[in-house]
Scaffold this motif. Structure first.
Motif, PDB file in Angstrom:
ATOM      1  N   ILE A  85      13.956  11.232  -3.344  1.00 20.94           N
ATOM      2  CA  ILE A  85      13.406   9.898  -3.798  1.00 20.94           C
ATOM      3  C   ILE A  85      14.553   8.892  -3.640  1.00 20.94           C
ATOM      4  O   ILE A  85      14.190   8.009  -3.212  1.00 20.94           O
ATOM      5  N   ILE A  86      15.469   9.196  -4.088  1.00 21.22           N
ATOM      6  CA  ILE A  86      16.799   8.486  -4.243  1.00 21.22           C
ATOM      7  C   ILE A  86      17.255   8.021  -2.730  1.00 21.22           C
ATOM      8  O   ILE A  86      17.449   6.926  -2.308  1.00 21.22           O
ATOM      9  N   LYS A  87      17.344   9.033  -1.878  1.00 25.25           N
ATOM     10  CA  LYS A  87      17.650   8.791  -0.334  1.00 25.25           C
ATOM     11  C   LYS A  87      16.623   8.114   0.289  1.00 25.25           C
ATOM     12  O   LYS A  87      17.077   7.230   1.020  1.00 25.25           O
ATOM     13  N   ILE A  88      15.345   8.560   0.026  1.00 21.26           N
ATOM     14  CA  ILE A  88      14.339   7.515   0.765  1.00 21.26           C
ATOM     15  C   ILE A  88      14.458   6.073   0.253  1.00 21.26           C
ATOM     16  O   ILE A  88      14.325   5.325   1.020  1.00 21.26           O
TER      17      ILE A  88
ATOM     18  N   LYS B 269       0.924  -1.257   0.075  1.00 24.94           N
ATOM     19  CA  LYS B 269      -0.053   0.060  -0.020  1.00 24.94           C
ATOM     20  C   LYS B 269       0.882   1.182   0.068  1.00 24.94           C
ATOM     21  O   LYS B 269       0.616   2.227  -0.660  1.00 24.94           O
ATOM     22  N   LEU B 270       1.950   1.074   0.648  1.00 22.92           N
ATOM     23  CA  LEU B 270       2.843   2.354   1.052  1.00 22.92           C
ATOM     24  C   LEU B 270       3.545   2.429  -0.694  1.00 22.92           C
ATOM     25  O   LEU B 270       3.811   3.485  -0.938  1.00 22.92           O
ATOM     26  N   ARG B 271       3.827   1.464  -1.314  1.00 27.67           N
ATOM     27  CA  ARG B 271       4.624   1.676  -2.402  1.00 27.67           C
ATOM     28  C   ARG B 271       3.730   2.158  -3.516  1.00 27.67           C
ATOM     29  O   ARG B 271       4.268   3.114  -4.251  1.00 27.67           O
ATOM     30  N   ARG B 272       2.434   1.910  -3.320  1.00 28.95           N
ATOM     31  CA  ARG B 272       1.321   2.392  -4.357  1.00 28.95           C
ATOM     32  C   ARG B 272       1.135   3.821  -4.062  1.00 28.95           C
ATOM     33  O   ARG B 272       1.252   4.770  -5.053  1.00 28.95           O
ATOM     34  N   GLU B 273       1.069   4.231  -2.947  1.00 28.87           N
ATOM     35  CA  GLU B 273       1.033   5.568  -2.486  1.00 28.87           C
ATOM     36  C   GLU B 273       2.141   6.495  -2.809  1.00 28.87           C
ATOM     37  O   GLU B 273       2.155   7.585  -3.430  1.00 28.87           O
ATOM     38  N   PHE B 274       3.410   5.676  -2.614  1.00 29.48           N
ATOM     39  CA  PHE B 274       4.483   6.446  -2.910  1.00 29.48           C
ATOM     40  C   PHE B 274       4.490   6.576  -4.436  1.00 29.48           C
ATOM     41  O   PHE B 274       5.143   7.892  -4.804  1.00 29.48           O
ATOM     42  N   SER B 275       4.411   5.918  -5.286  1.00 31.61           N
ATOM     43  CA  SER B 275       4.566   5.830  -6.494  1.00 31.61           C
ATOM     44  C   SER B 275       3.526   6.988  -7.165  1.00 31.61           C
ATOM     45  O   SER B 275       3.923   7.675  -7.965  1.00 31.61           O
ATOM     46  N   ALA B 276       2.266   6.943  -6.554  1.00 30.35           N
ATOM     47  CA  ALA B 276       1.175   7.873  -6.715  1.00 30.35           C
ATOM     48  C   ALA B 276       1.525   9.459  -6.561  1.00 30.35           C
ATOM     49  O   ALA B 276       1.687  10.370  -7.707  1.00 30.35           O
ATOM     50  N   ASN B 277       2.600   9.573  -5.393  1.00 30.01           N
ATOM     51  CA  ASN B 277       2.834  10.740  -4.811  1.00 30.01           C
ATOM     52  C   ASN B 277       4.008  11.330  -5.772  1.00 30.01           C
ATOM     53  O   ASN B 277       3.983  12.608  -6.049  1.00 30.01           O
ATOM     54  N   VAL B 278       4.942  10.184  -6.069  1.00 28.50           N
ATOM     55  CA  VAL B 278       5.986  10.893  -6.902  1.00 28.50           C
ATOM     56  C   VAL B 278       5.619  11.194  -8.163  1.00 28.50           C
ATOM     57  O   VAL B 278       6.085  12.023  -8.965  1.00 28.50           O
TER      58      VAL B 278
END
Length: 375
Positions: free
Chosen positions: A212-215, A154-163
């Motif tokens: 994003i790379i750091k995260i 879920k976090l990965r999907r949200e992260f991708s959407a936010n990015v």
């Protein structure tokens, strides 16, 4: 008839509980065979009992829930994890009555239809993968806690959407302005301004990608432990001086309260932590406000506290400010800039150094404290 009665009487007189019963010579082979069969049966019973005890210990210590039901969905047996998952006494009860979840019930029914089924069950804030299979009119149900993987996905999907969203804004601006220049739609006197905007948006893109790379590196634990000893107070003063012009533009004063403190840590990360905290404190401050940086060292830990006299953060947002891309006031964030990843990076840096970060906020401003293990 008399002979038969005599034989029965002789057999009844034999003590078969004794491993070496005394008897008449003519009955000895018969008694010996029964005794040997009894020993073999006792040995087999012991093996089966040990096997059953082992299986019971394994199932009782399983993290996954294990339930066995008959064709009427009555629970025949269940381990401790299953009791904990359903929060009820299961034995002898109809599992369809205990759990009303439609997907779960559908999985149970298809199991007895001859199919292996896999479904999911959400219960009490957790997500379980449910596997059902029938064997000899017995339904076997396995419930595996899938919460961590589910939350990660879920976090990965949200992260991708936010990015995607964060990258789209500067890219759209750059594309539109470049197209106007390329098509000759921009007047000569506007080109310099357009070029300046393109440059600003390009820098914003670089900042977002860099963060994003750091995260991603923190997520994948790809940072090596590059520690060195340095004076934290000197590093803090260097960053304050680097941000002083920005603070003066907002009419914000910067103050450092610290004695000489030696810290063993990743200097580059601590530099970024301080920069992010002080930059945020300036960015969300009031005109004529102040930012105080306090450093302290005690008991093998070092604390960094950055306090401002800014607009404050409503209480309902406090437990979310360290989330990626989370913004308390989206409209104000657009004005002040930033990637929305600064405080998330701060949290990762603190955890990397074996510490924790806390926040307090009210009408008089916000205070963030990072506690680091001083190795």
């Amino acid at each position: 008839m008399a002979v038969r009665k005599r034989i029965i009487k002789l057999l009844e007189s034999i003590d078969f509980d004794n491993d070496s019963p005394e008897t008449y010579d003519n009955l000895a082979p018969f008694v010996k065979k029964i005794t040997n069969q009894k020993k073999a049966l006792r040995h087999e019973i012991e093996i089966q009992k040990n096997r059953a005890d082992t299986i019971e210990k394994i199932t009782e210590n399983m993290k996954a829930g294990l339930v066995m039901i008959d064709r009427s969905y009555k629970v025949l047996s269940a381990n401790k994890s299953a009791f904990d998952i359903f929060g009820a006494d299961l034995l002898g009860k109809n599992l369809l009555h205990i759990c009303r979840d439609t997907e779960f019930q559908s999985g149970l029914k298809s199991c007895f239809a001859g199919d292996e089924s896999e479904s999911s069950l959400s219960k009490d804030g957790k997500v379980y993968n449910v596997f059902c299979r029938a064997a000899n009119d017995i339904g076997i149900i396995l419930l595996v806690d899938h919460t961590v993987r589910y939350e990660a996905e879920k976090l990965r999907r949200e992260f991708s959407a936010n990015v995607s969203h964060e990258l789209m804004t500067p890219l759209t601006t750059i594309s539109a302005l470049a197209e106007m220049i390329g098509n000759g739609m921009a007047r000569g006197e506007d080109i310099v301004g357009f070029a300046s905007k393109i440059s600003a948006q390009s820098k914003r893109l670089i900042e977002i990608i860099d963060d994003i790379i750091k995260i991603s590196k923190f997520d994948e634990n790809r940072f090596e432990k590059e520690y060195s000893e340095f004076e934290l107070n000197k590093l803090a003063l260097t960053i304050i001086e680097a941000l002083r012009l920005k603070a003066e533009e907002k009419n914000v004063s910067l103050n450092l309260e610290s004695e000489k403190i030696k810290l063993r840590a990743n200097k580059r990360m601590i530099d970024e932590l301080l920069y992010n905290l002080i930059d945020n404190a300036i960015k969300y401050n009031k005109d004529g406000g102040s930012v105080s940086v306090s450093l302290d060292s005690t008991g093998g830990f070092c604390s960094i506290t950055v306090a401002d006299t800014g607009i404050g953060i409503p209480h309902k947002h406090l437990n979310r400010v360290f989330e990626r891309f989370y913004r308390v006031d989206k409209s104000r964030s657009k004005e002040t800039g930033g990637t929305g990843l600064g405080l998330s990076i701060v949290k990762h840096i603190v955890e990397y150094h074996g510490g924790n970060v806390s926040i307090k906020s009210g009408k008089d401003g916000t205070s963030i404290t990072a506690l680091l293990a001083n190795e």
